[in-house]
Every structure is written in C-alpha cells, then in structure tokens.
Design an enzyme around this catalytic site. Structure first.
Site, PDB file in Angstrom:
ATOM      1  N   ASN A 161       0.808  -1.233   0.000  1.00 36.59           N
ATOM      2  CA  ASN A 161       0.000   0.000   0.000  1.00 36.59           C
ATOM      3  C   ASN A 161       0.839   1.281   0.000  1.00 36.59           C
ATOM      4  O   ASN A 161       0.371   2.329  -0.412  1.00 36.59           O
ATOM      5  CB  ASN A 161      -1.028  -0.008   1.145  1.00 36.59           C
ATOM      6  N   SER A 223      -0.230  -7.456   7.919  1.00 31.98           N
ATOM      7  CA  SER A 223      -1.402  -7.840   8.718  1.00 31.98           C
ATOM      8  C   SER A 223      -1.012  -8.341  10.109  1.00 31.98           C
ATOM      9  O   SER A 223       0.093  -8.854  10.325  1.00 31.98           O
ATOM     10  CB  SER A 223      -2.180  -8.936   7.990  1.00 31.98           C
ATOM     11  N   GLU A 244       4.622  -3.448  12.472  1.00 28.58           N
ATOM     12  CA  GLU A 244       3.633  -2.378  12.284  1.00 28.58           C
ATOM     13  C   GLU A 244       2.443  -3.054  11.613  1.00 28.58           C
ATOM     14  O   GLU A 244       2.508  -3.396  10.431  1.00 28.58           O
ATOM     15  CB  GLU A 244       4.268  -1.274  11.424  1.00 28.58           C
ATOM     16  N   LEU A 245       1.365  -3.293  12.399  1.00 29.52           N
ATOM     17  CA  LEU A 245       0.318  -4.224  11.951  1.00 29.52           C
ATOM     18  C   LEU A 245      -1.010  -3.506  11.700  1.00 29.52           C
ATOM     19  O   LEU A 245      -1.030  -2.316  11.466  1.00 29.52           O
ATOM     20  CB  LEU A 245       0.181  -5.339  12.998  1.00 29.52           C
ATOM     21  N   CYS A 278      -3.192   1.564   7.146  1.00 31.57           N
ATOM     22  CA  CYS A 278      -3.434   0.995   8.479  1.00 31.57           C
ATOM     23  C   CYS A 278      -4.000   2.037   9.424  1.00 31.57           C
ATOM     24  O   CYS A 278      -4.519   1.694  10.476  1.00 31.57           O
ATOM     25  CB  CYS A 278      -2.140   0.474   9.085  1.00 31.57           C
ATOM     26  N   GLU A 379     -10.769  -4.639   9.868  1.00 29.77           N
ATOM     27  CA  GLU A 379     -10.323  -3.556   9.001  1.00 29.77           C
ATOM     28  C   GLU A 379     -10.959  -3.754   7.621  1.00 29.77           C
ATOM     29  O   GLU A 379     -10.835  -4.823   7.038  1.00 29.77           O
ATOM     30  CB  GLU A 379      -8.803  -3.739   8.827  1.00 29.77           C
ATOM     31  N   GLU A 456       8.368   3.251  14.309  1.00 23.79           N
ATOM     32  CA  GLU A 456       9.157   3.660  13.146  1.00 23.79           C
ATOM     33  C   GLU A 456       9.110   5.180  13.087  1.00 23.79           C
ATOM     34  O   GLU A 456       8.123   5.792  13.488  1.00 23.79           O
ATOM     35  CB  GLU A 456       8.554   3.074  11.877  1.00 23.79           C
TER      36      GLU A 456
HETATM   37  C1  SIN Z   1       0.477   2.578   6.740  1.00 21.70           C
HETATM   38  O1  SIN Z   1      -0.674   2.493   6.378  1.00 21.70           O
HETATM   39  O2  SIN Z   1       1.047   1.593   7.186  1.00 21.70           O
HETATM   40  C2  SIN Z   1       1.273   3.857   6.678  1.00 21.70           C
HETATM   41  C3  SIN Z   1       0.499   5.087   6.788  1.00 21.70           C
HETATM   42  C4  SIN Z   1       1.337   6.306   7.104  1.00 21.70           C
HETATM   43  O3  SIN Z   1       2.569   6.261   7.134  1.00 21.70           O
HETATM   44  O4  SIN Z   1       0.726   7.340   7.358  1.00 21.70           O
END
Ligand code: SIN
Length: 480
Positions: A161, A223, A244-245, A278, A379, A456
C-alpha cells in the site's frame, strides 16, 4: 504474508533480484506478473525469488556488515541524503510507476515519494546522534560506559500500500544505525549493504529469514495475523522484531467540533489511498448534537469525490488493489446493510467504460452502524465510512477502545480540556486531534495492543536497530 517482500533491498530491473551489488535472475527461474489495478493491464514481469535467493541475499548482507557498521556515521548519513536527492530528482517517474502498480491517485503518489525521501533525510541526521552514556561509578577503580551498536543483518518485509515510503521508513534507520539491508545502489552504497528479493509466494523467503541465524532482526509492515506468525517463529532464535500491523481507527466527532475541520479531517484519513492504510478511519463515532449536520455535510463531500484512474490529475479515489480487496469491501457493506445499516451514498461496485477492467468501489457512507457488524470488528481496507451515533464522552472512549487494535485514533473538538482527555484516554499509539494525517518522518509511528511492537520514524525509529552494550572497565585510580 504479502507479496512485496524486500529482504535485505529495493526496486528495479525487471525480472531481476538485487543481491551482492548485482542484478541477478531468481534461482527459481520464474517470474510473476504485475498488473495495473485501474485497467487490469499487465505492466511487468518480476523475478519470483525463493529460499535460495533469500539465503544468498542474507549472506551478502552479512559479508558487507563488518565494513558498513564501521563506516563513520557521517558517511552513512551522506549516502542517505544522496538517496533522498535521487528520489526527488526522479519523483515524477517514480510516482507514475507507483500509481500504475497499485492505483493511488498521482497527487498522493507524488506525496508518497516525497514522504519516502524524507525518511532518508531524517535518518541521515539521526545517524550522527546515536549517543552512548558514561554512568557514574559507585566504587573506586571502576568505570561504566554504554555504547550502541547496529543489531546486524536486517530482513525487511514491506507492504504494497506504500511501496516507497514503507521501504525507506525501514531502510533509513537500519542503514543509519550501521545495519545491512536494501536499495539504491546509485546513491553510493557498497555491494551487499542492500539486497532485494521479490517473491510471489513470500513464505519460502520469510522462512529463510526466520531460520537463518545470520538475520538478527525482522522488521515488518502488514497484517496482524502474519505479524503474530513472525513473532512466534522469531522467538526460536530470539530475533529482534518490529511489527507495524493492522488498525481499526476510531474517529470521535464531539458536539463542539468545528464541522469543516471534522469533515475535511475525516475525509483525509478515510479516503487516503482509497481507504487502504493501516491508519484509515474505520469507525466514525458522532455525538448526537452534531450528528445531522456532520452526516449531511460529510455525505455531500464524499459523494463529490472524483473516482477514476489515478493517473488523471483530478482523480481523488483510485481503484482498490485487486479483486480480493474489492470483494472484502462488498462483503462488509452487504453485511452491514443486512443488519440494518443505511447507505447514504455509494454502496456499489463501479462498472462501465471509465471503470472497465479495474477494481473500483464507490466512496460510501453508511448510517446506523452498530457493534456486531463485521465492519465494526475488522479492518475494511476500502472507501467505506460507517457512522455510529453516541451520547456521552465516556461512552465514546469506551466504544472507541473496544478493539483488539490500537494504531491510530482521531478526535474532533474545540474544547482543549476534552482534547487532552481524549489524547490521554484513547488506547492508541497515534492520536490526531483536529487532523486526519498525523504521520511524518520525524514522529514515532506504531501501535498499542495487536497493532504492533516498536516504533518507526522519529528519534525512536533508530533505536529499533541498535543493541545497547555495557562496557565495564576496571582501572587503576593512582597515577603510577
Ligand atoms: C500505513 O498504512 O502503514 C502507513 C500510513 C502512514 O505512514 O501514514
């Protein structure tokens, strides 16, 4: 696990992997197609790497580690800055490629390339700030020194994504810390420091990362289910993990909100990347006193969003990534409607000339959504905005926190006390107050609960890639 696996590397030469500083074919001899989700047209054939390729990439990274980890931080930082400059020089080409590969509108794609480059810039500076400590001694003849060292070879698994930004958000801090990983040979990286393995089936490559003792750290965006699997398997060798899920972001619009800010902020969060982030708004709680006005203005704004091929400058919502993504969105809407939700706009797949061959779903607003509907539990990863009325502030926090996820939440209020209370009470790693796009390179990004481990971005991001070492010194206090 998703199909954009970067092991130890980056983008590039079609049908090739990047291992040890060279573009090489996959040992499997296979390739797989990449298709444009806006048209269904095949764009390229990509090398289909396997366990053997992953092993070679890890070995190349391991070989490069000793020299790279001893390269001065200033030099590592300069290479990262050069990488950022190259990305900016090629912004238009990279953005167009990104839109064609995964569908996001071209303006968002340009924004993503800038966002991606900013992680290299930020971590170029952080490379120089990985400070240690000198701790006062309690007995004579001792000294205590703390130094920070890179964890070693990092295996990074990145999602579709954000094909550019999620790579640099991992690569930037890893390379800055002195780890070996992935990407951009032209920026001046020595061979092996960055390697790339793409694979249609990521399991053999992932398995190699998990079982190869040379890999000391796994960093993953994707995921929650795959994150749990990686965490379980990584335990066998006590490998470090950053995860990072998934998220299921609540938005809370209080009676005292500025309606313009609430409508614009919720649209920005909900429809960015067609709802495929996410941190996208997934449950929009609106207080009774503002429900009618917010719902009317929000629905009008959603109905006016321009849908189409992301390459067109005026498009705001592109296609979903694939059929499976589209079908999930359909299932969520059908389930909600069958249990009493009302479609205020959208609620259908878009077909016909302009949309032919693509995976388009009309931007949708649902009213009368309640707990128990699938859309409230999972989600959606699509352009559907469910509105849920509420009465009191405490009720809003309770319902918003009633989720196994804890990545991002949003609050709209003009009352500063309420804004502070909400920021403190929401069990989420990121809280946007009167805004829908809180992420940038210099801030921590990550979740509570089943949304992940580690952060992150920002000064926190580089800590995920260093080990803390105590050096205990016994010294003679007296001058001989
Ligand atoms: C993500 O959907 O994992 C990243 C979104 C973001 O960095 O704002």
């Amino acid at each position: 696990m998703n199909s954009n696996v970067s092991a130890v590397a980056g983008t590039a030469a079609e049908r090739r992997l990047f291992i040890g500083g060279e573009w090489v074919p996959a040992s499997t001899g296979r390739t797989f197609p990449v298709t444009d989700p806006a048209t269904g047209e095949q764009l390229a054939e990509v090398a289909d790497g396997g366990a053997e390729d992953a092993r070679r990439a890890v070995e190349a990274a391991h070989e490069a580690f000793s020299a790279w980890s001893r390269t001065p931080a200033l030099v590592r930082g300069r290479i990262l800055r050069r990488a950022a400059a190259l990305m900016r020089e090629r912004q238009e080409t990279l953005a167009r490629q990104l839109t064609r590969e995964m569908g996001k509108p071209i303006k968002e794609a340009r924004g993503e390339i800038e966002y991606a480059a900013s992680f290299f810039d930020w971590f170029a500076g952080e490379a120089e700030r990985v400070y240690g400590d000198i701790i006062p001694n309690s007995v004579p003849g001792k000294r205590h020194m703390v130094i920070k060292q890179p964890v070693g070879v990092v295996a990074a698994i990145t999602p579709w994504n954000f094909p550019a930004a999620m790579v640099t958000r991992k690569l930037g801090p890893a390379l800055a810390a002195g780890c070996t990983v992935v990407l951009l040979a032209e920026a001046g990286l020595p061979a092996g420091v960055v390697n790339l393995v793409t694979a249609k089936d990521p399991r053999p490559v992932g398995q190699e990362f998990l079982t190869n003792p040379l890999v000391r750290k796994i960093t993953f965006t994707g995921s929650t289910e795959v994150g749990k699997y990686l965490m379980r398997e990584a335990a066998a060798q006590v490998k470090r993990v950053s995860l990072e899920l998934g998220g299921h972001a609540p938005v809370i619009v209080f009676d005292d909100a500025d309606v313009d800010k609430a409508v614009q902020g919720t649209i920005a969060s909900k429809f960015r990347n067609m709802g495929q982030t996410c941190v996208c708004a997934n449950r929009i709680f609106v207080q009774q006193g503002i429900l009618d006005e917010f719902t009317r203005r929000f629905t009008e704004a959603v109905a006016a969003l321009k849908v189409g091929n992301g390459l067109n400058e005026d498009v705001q919502v592109g296609p979903l990534i694939d059929r499976a993504g589209l079908e999930k969105v359909q299932r969520h809407v059908e389930d909600a409607v069958s249990r009493g939700a009302r479609v205020l706009t959208g609620g259908r797949v878009l077909e016909g000339d302009e949309f032919s061959g693509g995976c388009y779903y009309a931007p949708t607003v649902l009213l009368n959504v309640r707990e128990g509907m699938r859309i409230m539990e999972e989600e959606t990863f699509g352009p559907v905005a469910p509105i849920i009325p509420f009465d009191t502030e405490s009720e809003a926090y309770r319902r918003a926190n009633d989720s196994r996820y804890g990545l991002a939440a949003y609050v709209f209020t003009e009352n500063v006390s309420r804004a502070v209370r909400a920021a403190e009470r929401l069990e989420y790693g990121i809280v946007g107050v009167n805004e829908g796009l809180p992420s940038t390179a210099q801030v921590p990004f990550g979740g509570f609960k089943e949304s992940g481990i580690g952060r992150e971005g920002g000064p926190y991001g580089i800590h995920e890639f260093v080990e803390v070492k105590l050096v205990g010194l016994a010294i003679a206090e007296d001058v001989p």
